[in-house]
Design a protein around this motif. Structure first.
Motif, PDB file in Angstrom:
ATOM      1  N   SER A 278       0.817  -1.216   0.000  1.00 40.80           N
ATOM      2  CA  SER A 278       0.000   0.000   0.000  1.00 40.80           C
ATOM      3  C   SER A 278       0.853   1.269   0.000  1.00 40.80           C
ATOM      4  O   SER A 278       0.388   2.338  -0.416  1.00 40.80           O
ATOM      5  CB  SER A 278      -0.935  -0.008   1.209  1.00 40.80           C
ATOM      6  N   GLU A 279       2.084   1.171   0.457  1.00 35.29           N
ATOM      7  CA  GLU A 279       2.976   2.331   0.497  1.00 35.29           C
ATOM      8  C   GLU A 279       3.753   2.513  -0.793  1.00 35.29           C
ATOM      9  O   GLU A 279       4.365   3.585  -1.009  1.00 35.29           O
ATOM     10  CB  GLU A 279       3.981   2.190   1.647  1.00 35.29           C
ATOM     11  N   ALA A 280       3.776   1.513  -1.640  1.00 35.10           N
ATOM     12  CA  ALA A 280       4.616   1.549  -2.843  1.00 35.10           C
ATOM     13  C   ALA A 280       4.088   2.584  -3.830  1.00 35.10           C
ATOM     14  O   ALA A 280       2.873   2.770  -4.011  1.00 35.10           O
ATOM     15  CB  ALA A 280       4.652   0.182  -3.484  1.00 35.10           C
ATOM     16  N   LEU A 285      11.009  -0.595  -6.172  1.00 32.65           N
ATOM     17  CA  LEU A 285      11.431  -1.866  -6.769  1.00 32.65           C
ATOM     18  C   LEU A 285      10.535  -3.012  -6.288  1.00 32.65           C
ATOM     19  O   LEU A 285      10.012  -2.994  -5.160  1.00 32.65           O
ATOM     20  CB  LEU A 285      12.891  -2.173  -6.420  1.00 32.65           C
ATOM     21  N   LEU A 286      10.402  -4.025  -7.150  1.00 27.63           N
ATOM     22  CA  LEU A 286       9.703  -5.280  -6.823  1.00 27.63           C
ATOM     23  C   LEU A 286      10.749  -6.389  -6.850  1.00 27.63           C
ATOM     24  O   LEU A 286      11.439  -6.582  -7.861  1.00 27.63           O
ATOM     25  CB  LEU A 286       8.596  -5.576  -7.837  1.00 27.63           C
ATOM     26  N   TYR A 287      10.831  -7.148  -5.740  1.00 27.13           N
ATOM     27  CA  TYR A 287      11.873  -8.188  -5.621  1.00 27.13           C
ATOM     28  C   TYR A 287      11.231  -9.536  -5.322  1.00 27.13           C
ATOM     29  O   TYR A 287      10.397  -9.657  -4.415  1.00 27.13           O
ATOM     30  CB  TYR A 287      12.858  -7.821  -4.506  1.00 27.13           C
ATOM     31  N   TRP A 288      11.641 -10.536  -6.109  1.00 26.29           N
ATOM     32  CA  TRP A 288      11.223 -11.925  -5.883  1.00 26.29           C
ATOM     33  C   TRP A 288      12.434 -12.701  -5.347  1.00 26.29           C
ATOM     34  O   TRP A 288      13.490 -12.733  -6.027  1.00 26.29           O
ATOM     35  CB  TRP A 288      10.749 -12.569  -7.182  1.00 26.29           C
ATOM     36  N   PRO A 289      12.319 -13.280  -4.189  1.00 24.53           N
ATOM     37  CA  PRO A 289      13.464 -14.011  -3.629  1.00 24.53           C
ATOM     38  C   PRO A 289      13.956 -15.139  -4.513  1.00 24.53           C
ATOM     39  O   PRO A 289      15.073 -15.636  -4.321  1.00 24.53           O
ATOM     40  CB  PRO A 289      12.920 -14.550  -2.291  1.00 24.53           C
ATOM     41  N   VAL A 323       8.310  -8.690  -2.974  1.00 19.32           N
ATOM     42  CA  VAL A 323       8.597  -7.821  -1.829  1.00 19.32           C
ATOM     43  C   VAL A 323       8.825  -6.412  -2.378  1.00 19.32           C
ATOM     44  O   VAL A 323       9.567  -6.217  -3.347  1.00 19.32           O
ATOM     45  CB  VAL A 323       9.825  -8.319  -1.056  1.00 19.32           C
ATOM     46  N   TYR A 324       8.215  -5.434  -1.756  1.00 15.32           N
ATOM     47  CA  TYR A 324       8.333  -4.045  -2.207  1.00 15.32           C
ATOM     48  C   TYR A 324       9.508  -3.402  -1.506  1.00 15.32           C
ATOM     49  O   TYR A 324       9.615  -3.393  -0.276  1.00 15.32           O
ATOM     50  CB  TYR A 324       7.040  -3.281  -1.928  1.00 15.32           C
ATOM     51  N   ILE A 325      10.393  -2.781  -2.321  1.00 12.12           N
ATOM     52  CA  ILE A 325      11.626  -2.168  -1.816  1.00 12.12           C
ATOM     53  C   ILE A 325      11.683  -0.694  -2.279  1.00 12.12           C
ATOM     54  O   ILE A 325      11.402  -0.395  -3.465  1.00 12.12           O
ATOM     55  CB  ILE A 325      12.853  -2.920  -2.339  1.00 12.12           C
ATOM     56  N   ARG A 326      12.081   0.178  -1.344  1.00  9.79           N
ATOM     57  CA  ARG A 326      12.285   1.594  -1.698  1.00  9.79           C
ATOM     58  C   ARG A 326      13.754   1.917  -1.527  1.00  9.79           C
ATOM     59  O   ARG A 326      14.343   1.709  -0.477  1.00  9.79           O
ATOM     60  CB  ARG A 326      11.437   2.497  -0.797  1.00  9.79           C
TER      61      ARG A 326
END
Length: 328
Positions: A278-280, A285-289, A323-326
């Motif tokens: 919700s904050e993105a 960035l979008l990260y898939w492990p 996973v959402y990354i800033r």
């Protein structure tokens, strides 16, 4: 003459034996006693006589105790008269024993008749007979080669077995030609794809991508990243003149705004801060492990370099659960 009959034999006499007989047997004089009553005999029809006191006591003991002499006494005092048993007649022989010679003779006669019936036709026809096997021995006249001629107009019938036909040489040649044509077509398609990728790389290498002259923002990042969509192919590089890996693409875009990111999807994700979905916003960035990273467009889509044989693209949806990354 005095009797030698033992006293035990006298004791076994029946109580109805007259006193005079007892006296004569034992060698004593017959005595009578008026005081000794006589006992009635068991048979009921015997003659009643007076016994001596001793004989009366013995008769009473026999009568009261039902005493009998043992088998050993009887064998000792009773004379056995040997009886000559008639010899058993020998039984007559069984029918099988009497008939055995005749059966053997019959089997031999039957075997001889069979041999004669088999060998006589061959002998009558003048053909030699093998004594061991009984079969006819072919003569030299019959052992000649036989030749056959086949008309030139005859054609070979197709071989079939159990409803299945044999593959002809023409069918085998046609199958080999079809396989060769398919292999050639596949090679041509691969060459065409390689040429297309080379031309695209050449086109991208001949194209210039000027650095943005604006400050970093989500909109500016998306505008700059959109220049490479459908132009730069996927590969191991991090430059548009070569190819873009997923992490090479993100690294190149952020470097245009003065942000230095390492190679590797996991390392780039560790360079930022994890946020909620919700904050993105655009530019995060979008990260898939599993090993993939992309740029979020802020509207449920993303920019990424997907896989081999494909180009940088803008997807309108997000797959999986990233996973959402800033990036600070």
């Amino acid at each position: 003459m005095t009797s030698t009959t033992p006293a035990r034999a006298v004791e076994r006499l029946h109580v109805d034996t007259p006193a005079t007989t007892l006296a004569q047997t034992s060698g004593a004089a017959p005595t009578t006693s008026a005081s000794t009553p006589s006992r009635p005999s068991r048979g009921g029809g015997g003659r009643h006589v007076a016994l001596s006191p001793r004989a009366a006591r013995r008769a009473a003991r026999i009568e009261d105790d039902r005493w009998t002499a043992s088998a050993e006494d009887e064998r000792r005092h009773v004379d056995l008269v040997p009886v000559k048993r008639p010899s058993a007649k020998r039984g007559k022989g069984s029918f099988a024993k009497r008939a055995k010679p005749f059966a053997t003779l019959g089997v031999m006669t039957l075997a001889t008749g069979l041999f004669v019936s088999v060998s006589m036709p061959a002998a009558a026809a003048g053909v030699d007979v093998d004594a061991a096997t009984g079969g006819a021995i072919p003569s030299a006249a019959t052992m000649q080669s036989v030749s056959y001629s086949v008309p030139s107009t005859a054609t070979a019938a197709p071989f079939t077995r159990d409803g299945y036909g044999a593959t002809s040489q023409e069918e085998l040649d046609a199958s080999a030609a079809a396989a060769a044509a398919a292999a050639a077509q596949a090679a041509a398609a691969a060459e065409t794809a390689s040429a297309s990728a080379s031309s695209s790389a050449s086109a991208s290498s001949g194209r210039t991508f000027p650095a943005p002259n604006v400050a970093r923002s989500g909109e500016a990042i998306l505008n700059y990243a959109a220049q490479f969509v459908g132009v730069v192919p996927y590969g191991n590089g991090n430059d548009p003149s070569d190819s873009f890996a997923c992490d090479g693409y993100v690294q190149y875009v952020f470097a245009a705004f003065g942000v230095s990111l390492p190679r590797g999807a996991g390392a780039q994700a560790a360079s930022g801060v994890q946020i909620s979905a919700s904050e993105a916003v655009a530019g995060d960035l979008l990260y898939w492990p599993e090993g993939h990273i992309a740029i979020y467009d802020g509207n449920g889509g993303m920019y990424d370099s997907p896989d081999w044989g494909r180009y940088v693209q803008h997807r309108l949806t997000i797959w999986g659960d990233p996973v959402y990354i800033r990036i600070p």
